[in-house]
Design an enzyme around this catalytic site. Structure first.
Site, PDB file in Angstrom:
ATOM      1  N   ASN A   1     -10.150   5.297   2.734  1.00  7.68           N
ATOM      2  CA  ASN A   1      -9.365   5.299   1.613  1.00  7.68           C
ATOM      3  C   ASN A   1      -9.566   6.329   0.399  1.00  7.68           C
ATOM      4  O   ASN A   1     -10.364   7.423   0.752  1.00  7.68           O
ATOM      5  CB  ASN A   1      -9.549   3.693   0.503  1.00  7.68           C
ATOM      6  CG  ASN A   1      -8.348   3.038   0.867  1.00  7.68           C
ATOM      7  OD1 ASN A   1      -8.260   3.227   1.387  1.00  7.68           O
ATOM      8  ND2 ASN A   1      -9.493   1.333   1.442  1.00  7.68           N
TER       9      ASN A   1
ATOM     10  N   GLU B   1       0.742  -0.699   0.561  1.00 13.02           N
ATOM     11  CA  GLU B   1      -0.076  -0.158   0.044  1.00 13.02           C
ATOM     12  C   GLU B   1       0.895   1.431   0.155  1.00 13.02           C
ATOM     13  O   GLU B   1       1.899   1.600   0.118  1.00 13.02           O
ATOM     14  CB  GLU B   1      -0.931  -0.182   1.689  1.00 13.02           C
ATOM     15  CG  GLU B   1      -2.041  -0.969   1.267  1.00 13.02           C
ATOM     16  CD  GLU B   1      -3.628   0.183  -0.086  1.00 13.02           C
ATOM     17  OE1 GLU B   1      -2.649   1.232   0.084  1.00 13.02           O
ATOM     18  OE2 GLU B   1      -4.526  -0.645  -0.046  1.00 13.02           O
TER      19      GLU B   1
ATOM     20  N   ASP C   1      -9.412   1.300  -4.023  1.00  9.87           N
ATOM     21  CA  ASP C   1      -8.666   1.799  -2.839  1.00  9.87           C
ATOM     22  C   ASP C   1      -8.036   2.835  -2.610  1.00  9.87           C
ATOM     23  O   ASP C   1      -8.653   4.044  -3.550  1.00  9.87           O
ATOM     24  CB  ASP C   1      -8.049   0.680  -3.070  1.00  9.87           C
ATOM     25  CG  ASP C   1      -7.699   0.008  -1.643  1.00  9.87           C
ATOM     26  OD1 ASP C   1      -7.290   0.996  -0.384  1.00  9.87           O
ATOM     27  OD2 ASP C   1      -7.332  -1.244  -2.010  1.00  9.87           O
TER      28      ASP C   1
END
Length: 302
Positions: free
Chosen positions: A157, A18, A209
């Site tokens: 997100n 991430e 996301d």
């Protein structure tokens, strides 16, 4: 690398890659493996493997600082220098390692997605411990103070800002909608939310996301569970879909000397042994030529 041809940048086995972020000054890409508490640093031009720092706790996101990095880890916001122990800048108000009698929902949420605005504030959200309850929130860390700005969130997100600094983009991934808020960069205030993109209405798979905005004001979103990266115009119209060779892309970032390489982090979590065999590139850092330049990321200055 051909435009729109997705290839492996760094072969890895990340559980939940991430928060890729490119430092123009250092010509370095940073990112995290949330579940393993790893922070990576990689200079593509050196031809060497990335370096890895282990924080000993989950780390939701990283941001560039004038010296080193800032990380939003499970327990709080940390300053990471090149040497020495991390410096704690703020505690996570939603985290308790122990669950005493009378423990309330929302007191076990870790930090998740975040990034800095043009004024150097760090915006960072949390994720509900059960990844389902609306107990998470979005915070702004400014001049040493952490202030709650949005509540009733399941998985914070998709945080990004428009090039003209007029809009803040954000999503609660569980809703499958991307929202935008009028944004005043001088004061850091938000206006009323509006639904900007609805994945359900567009028939797109997965959930929104991590994201990034390019120099044309278009919003790129990784669709976790959807196996693709999508690009939306400033008006919220779907402009392009790019298939990813694994089902769980997590976030995108523009990097490289001209900021035209799109880096994509991916995840192996939620894949069983059969899934990992079917998708051998899951957990790696991917890349593609975007055909458009990105924006330089602001540094943390709070």
């Amino acid at each position: 690398m051909q435009e729109n041809a997705m290839t492996v940048a760094v072969e890895l086995d990340m559980s939940l890659g991430e928060s890729p972020v490119w430092s123009v000054a250092r010509q370095t890409l940073y990112w995290a493996d949330i579940n393993n508490g790893h922070v990576y640093a990689w200079r593509p031009q050196d031809g060497a493997a990335p370096t890895r720092t282990e924080l000993g706790e989950k780390v939701g996101c990283v941001a560039i600082a004038d010296s080193g990095l800032v990380a939003a880890a499970t327990s709080g916001i940390l300053r990471l220098a090149a040497e020495g122990e991390p410096e704690r800048l703020a505690d996570n108000p939603e985290w308790e390692k122990e669950r005493p009698e009378g423990w309330q929902a929302g007191r076990g949420n870790r930090f998740n997605d975040g990034r800095c605005d043009a004024a150097g504030r760090l915006w960072v959200g949390t994720i509900a411990a059960d990844e389902a309850s609306p107990t998470a929130a979005l915070y702004c860390f400014d001049r040493g103070e952490l202030t709650q700005r949005l509540t009733g969130i399941g998985i914070s997100n998709g945080l990004a800002f428009s090039p003209d600094r007029r809009w803040l983009y954000h999503t609660d991934s569980l809703t499958r909608r991307i929202l935008r808020y009028p944004f005043d960069v001088d004061s850091g205030t938000l206006g009323e939310e509006e639904t900007w993109v609805d994945l359900e209405a567009l028939g797109l798979p997965g959930v929104p996301d991590g994201a990034a905005v390019d120099s044309q004001g278009c919003y790129w979103s990784a669709l976790y569970g959807g196996g693709r990266v999508v690009r939306f115009s400033p008006e919220g119209e779907l402009m392009a879909e790019h298939e990813v060779p694994c089902p769980h892309p997590t976030m995108v970032a523009f990097g490289g000397p001209d900021l035209s390489t799109l880096y994509i982090t991916t995840a192996t979590q939620h894949l069983d042994a059969e899934g990992k065999a079917r998708w051998p590139l899951a957990g790696s850092l991917l890349q593609m030529k975007a055909g458009v330049e990105g924006l330089a990321e602001p540094s943390f200055g709070a």
